[in-house]
Design a protein around this motif. Structure first.
Motif, PDB file in Angstrom:
ATOM      1  N   SER A  67       2.619  15.336  27.640  1.00  0.00           N
ATOM      2  CA  SER A  67       2.968  14.959  29.001  1.00  0.00           C
ATOM      3  C   SER A  67       4.241  15.683  29.398  1.00  0.00           C
ATOM      4  CB  SER A  67       3.158  13.442  29.143  1.00  0.00           C
ATOM      5  OG  SER A  67       4.297  12.999  28.435  1.00  0.00           O
ATOM      6  N   VAL A  79       7.413  12.759  38.792  1.00  0.00           N
ATOM      7  CA  VAL A  79       6.015  13.059  38.494  1.00  0.00           C
ATOM      8  C   VAL A  79       5.863  13.147  36.979  1.00  0.00           C
ATOM      9  CG1 VAL A  79       4.103  14.664  38.817  1.00  0.00           C
ATOM     10  CG2 VAL A  79       5.789  14.332  40.657  1.00  0.00           C
ATOM     11  N   TRP A  80       5.148  12.183  36.433  1.00  0.00           N
ATOM     12  CA  TRP A  80       4.889  12.129  34.988  1.00  0.00           C
ATOM     13  C   TRP A  80       3.390  12.267  34.796  1.00  0.00           C
ATOM     14  CZ3 TRP A  80       4.053   7.039  32.036  1.00  0.00           C
ATOM     15  CH2 TRP A  80       3.941   7.270  30.665  1.00  0.00           C
ATOM     16  N   LYS A  81       2.983  13.325  34.131  1.00  0.00           N
ATOM     17  CA  LYS A  81       1.546  13.564  33.979  1.00  0.00           C
ATOM     18  C   LYS A  81       1.265  14.158  32.615  1.00  0.00           C
ATOM     19  CE  LYS A  81      -0.190  16.703  36.662  1.00  0.00           C
ATOM     20  NZ  LYS A  81      -0.503  17.480  37.890  1.00  0.00           N
ATOM     21  N   GLU A  83      -1.855  13.906  29.070  1.00  0.00           N
ATOM     22  CA  GLU A  83      -3.115  13.454  28.485  1.00  0.00           C
ATOM     23  C   GLU A  83      -2.862  12.829  27.123  1.00  0.00           C
ATOM     24  OE1 GLU A  83      -7.624  15.099  27.378  1.00  0.00           O
ATOM     25  OE2 GLU A  83      -6.053  16.491  28.028  1.00  0.00           O
ATOM     26  N   VAL A 124      -0.693   5.875  40.762  1.00  0.00           N
ATOM     27  CA  VAL A 124      -1.390   6.939  40.043  1.00  0.00           C
ATOM     28  C   VAL A 124      -2.175   7.766  41.049  1.00  0.00           C
ATOM     29  CG1 VAL A 124      -1.561   5.787  37.820  1.00  0.00           C
ATOM     30  CG2 VAL A 124      -3.322   5.371  39.555  1.00  0.00           C
ATOM     31  N   GLU A 125      -2.447   9.001  40.674  1.00  0.00           N
ATOM     32  CA  GLU A 125      -3.250   9.883  41.510  1.00  0.00           C
ATOM     33  C   GLU A 125      -4.313  10.558  40.665  1.00  0.00           C
ATOM     34  OE1 GLU A 125      -0.804  12.654  43.639  1.00  0.00           O
ATOM     35  OE2 GLU A 125      -0.095  11.144  45.067  1.00  0.00           O
ATOM     36  N   LYS A 206      -6.473  11.404  30.679  1.00  0.00           N
ATOM     37  CA  LYS A 206      -5.436  12.063  31.463  1.00  0.00           C
ATOM     38  C   LYS A 206      -4.790  11.056  32.408  1.00  0.00           C
ATOM     39  CE  LYS A 206      -7.600  16.642  31.317  1.00  0.00           C
ATOM     40  NZ  LYS A 206      -8.103  17.788  32.112  1.00  0.00           N
ATOM     41  N   ASP A 208      -1.714  10.839  35.870  1.00  0.00           N
ATOM     42  CA  ASP A 208      -0.813  11.490  36.834  1.00  0.00           C
ATOM     43  C   ASP A 208      -0.103  10.368  37.581  1.00  0.00           C
ATOM     44  OD1 ASP A 208       0.492  12.913  38.773  1.00  0.00           O
ATOM     45  OD2 ASP A 208      -1.260  14.041  39.460  1.00  0.00           O
ATOM     46  N   LYS A 210       3.162   8.779  39.759  1.00  0.00           N
ATOM     47  CA  LYS A 210       4.268   9.053  40.664  1.00  0.00           C
ATOM     48  C   LYS A 210       5.197   7.837  40.645  1.00  0.00           C
ATOM     49  CE  LYS A 210       2.435  12.965  42.116  1.00  0.00           C
ATOM     50  NZ  LYS A 210       1.186  12.996  41.322  1.00  0.00           N
TER      51      LYS A 210
END
Length: 219
Positions: A67, A79-81, A83, A124-125, A206, A208, A210
């Motif tokens: 990540s 923004v933390w994204k 898997e 989340v997105e 995964k 994503d 915010k």
């Protein structure tokens, strides 16, 4: 921060470094207890209190999860994204954490005595994982042998930016992901918070996320 204020523990600057989150102090301009309105408070950055926020992933224990964290300057959101993947030698999901001020580091956070819990304003997105954990560590929440307890509470995010509140009673103490009973009662440790963050909650996939802010509301 005091028992009648909504104090921000983490918020983002208008033009922050790409890997930094800033601790703000809410001090009313008239010296009185801070109201909830941002416009009525002094949220200027405190000199010397830029706080690095780091992604900590399971390769530290032989896994393959990954990540990253950065600040979107156009939205002032973190923004933390990444898997979460299976740890092959365990055949169990690994983990990804987001920690301030970073792995094996502690910071002098405001005294949270008199507050009722934590509020994370997040969303989340793009589908993916929605279950996460709020996390915090205290300076006296360990053992003489060097074990450090982590107080955790589950949250479920949606695609809508909204507040997610968890009272202190919802937090339980863990060590390396397993429940433990040797941690002090969290409400006795609120003056000694040394680390805050978020973590994945035991699922593969995964994500994503915010993040707008992490706050501690008064009783």
């Amino acid at each position: 921060l005091n028992s009648r204020a909504l104090g921000k523990l983490l918020a983002f600057t208008d033009s922050p470094p790409s890997d930094a989150c800033v601790w703000y102090s809410c001090r009313c301009l008239d010296g009185e207890v801070c109201p909830r309105s941002r416009s009525d408070c002094d949220f200027r950055q405190r000199p010397g209190h830029d706080m690095a926020v780091g992604a900590v992933n399971d390769p530290v224990m032989g896994g393959q999860s990954e990540s990253t964290f950065q600040v979107d300057s156009s939205t002032n959101l973190g923004v933390w994204k990444g898997e979460v993947k299976i740890v092959s030698f365990l055949q169990k999901p690994g983990f990804s954490n987001l920690q301030a001020p970073g792995r094996h580091k502690k910071e002098n956070f405001p005294d949270l005595t008199g507050t009722s819990g934590l509020v994370a304003r997040m969303k989340v997105e793009g589908g993916g994982l929605t279950h996460f954990k709020m996390m915090l560590m205290t300076k006296a929440g360990g053992t003489p042998e060097g074990k450090e307890g982590v107080y955790e509470a589950d949250i479920t995010l949606t695609s809508k930016m909204e507040d997610h509140f968890r009272p202190w009673s919802a937090f339980s103490c863990t060590w390396r992901g397993q429940p433990v009973s040797w941690c002090p009662e969290l409400t006795t440790q609120l003056a000694q918070v040394g680390s805050v963050g978020f973590g994945t909650a035991g699922s593969v996939g995964k994500f994503d996320v915010k993040i707008e802010a992490l706050s501690a509301p008064g009783n």
